[in-house]
Design a protein around this motif. Structure first.
Motif, PDB file in Angstrom:
ATOM      1  N   ASN A 127       0.831  -1.209   0.000  1.00 19.45           N
ATOM      2  CA  ASN A 127       0.000   0.000   0.000  1.00 19.45           C
ATOM      3  C   ASN A 127       0.864   1.257   0.000  1.00 19.45           C
ATOM      4  OD1 ASN A 127      -2.149  -1.759   0.252  1.00 19.45           O
ATOM      5  ND2 ASN A 127      -2.673  -1.147   2.338  1.00 19.45           N
ATOM      6  N   ALA A 128       1.962   1.216   0.774  1.00 20.15           N
ATOM      7  CA  ALA A 128       2.857   2.377   0.865  1.00 20.15           C
ATOM      8  C   ALA A 128       3.456   2.707  -0.493  1.00 20.15           C
ATOM      9  CB  ALA A 128       3.966   2.112   1.888  1.00 20.15           C
ATOM     10  N   ARG A 129       3.909   1.686  -1.187  1.00 24.99           N
ATOM     11  CA  ARG A 129       4.494   1.895  -2.513  1.00 24.99           C
ATOM     12  C   ARG A 129       3.469   2.503  -3.475  1.00 24.99           C
ATOM     13  NH1 ARG A 129       8.879   2.797  -5.731  1.00 24.99           N
ATOM     14  NH2 ARG A 129       8.425   1.988  -7.787  1.00 24.99           N
ATOM     15  N   GLN A 130       2.272   1.952  -3.492  1.00 26.08           N
ATOM     16  CA  GLN A 130       1.224   2.475  -4.366  1.00 26.08           C
ATOM     17  C   GLN A 130       0.854   3.905  -3.985  1.00 26.08           C
ATOM     18  OE1 GLN A 130      -1.976  -0.367  -4.154  1.00 26.08           O
ATOM     19  NE2 GLN A 130      -0.792  -1.957  -5.188  1.00 26.08           N
ATOM     20  N   ARG A 131       0.756   4.165  -2.697  1.00 24.91           N
ATOM     21  CA  ARG A 131       0.366   5.499  -2.221  1.00 24.91           C
ATOM     22  C   ARG A 131       1.407   6.555  -2.601  1.00 24.91           C
ATOM     23  NH1 ARG A 131      -3.282   7.171   1.920  1.00 24.91           N
ATOM     24  NH2 ARG A 131      -2.701   9.202   2.752  1.00 24.91           N
TER      25      ARG A 131
END
Length: 198
Positions: A127-131
């Protein structure tokens, strides 16, 4: 340690801020075996790669900390405070957790969530990477700045590489059977679980 055995590794230079930990104290902690202090580095990538979760328990008005962006870009979830710029960058529960500044119990509880659920780091890391790719892509930010300054036309959408084209480093799996696999890291503190998860 809330039932966990761990090692604290500190990364970063000393700071002249009166609230900062001074070099003499760091040396004393290291001599007592309480921490490992690595000092300053110009390349945080190996330290981020060696951790599963970045922890930045700041009390300051950070803006959008580069430390958080670097960790998220590497697919690492973040535990930080809800100080301005920090919590909203992470999105509490999306790419990590935001706790109240100066609340060690809340910070420990957030860290324990990763220890109690070893798969959580990989899930929130994705999620962090996508965000960060969605909200902080340098191409999109540059386009926004140029458009707002009147140097680019508004009707020309930016050409961005797809978020998945820049794969983050592979996150080593953390499992209940391998409690030593879960690490917490920051530009200031890296805590590695070494005992059984209880």
């Amino acid at each position: 340690g809330q039932g966990h055995t761990f090692r604290v590794e500190l990364l970063g230079p000393t700071d002249s801020n009166p609230d900062a930990v001074d070099a003499a104290t760091l040396d004393a902690w290291q001599a007592a075996g309480e921490v490992v202090w690595h000092g300053a580095t110009r390349d945080v990538r190996p330290y981020i790669a060696a951790c599963h979760v970045l922890v930045l328990p700041t009390r300051l008005r950070e803006g959008i900390p580069r430390t958080i962006l670097e960790a998220m870009a590497c697919g690492r979830p973040v535990i930080t405070t809800d100080a301005p710029g920090c919590g909203e960058t992470v999105g509490d529960g999306d790419a990590g957790f935001a706790v109240p500044p100066g609340n060690p119990a809340a910070l420990a509880a957030a860290m324990r969530r990763f220890l109690d659920d070893p798969g959580l780091a990989a899930q929130l890391g994705e999620n962090a990477r996508q965000r960060v790719c969605r909200n902080n892509d340098v191409h999109a930010i540059n386009r926004l700045l140029l458009t707002e300054m009147g140097l680019e036309l508004r009707d020309h959408p930016p050409t961005l590489p797809p978020a998945d084209s820049l794969a983050p480093p592979v996150l080593p799996p953390a499992t209940a059977d391998d409690p030593g696999a879960l690490a917490f890291s920051s530009a200031a503190i890296r805590v590695i679980s070494r005992g059984a998860v209880r």
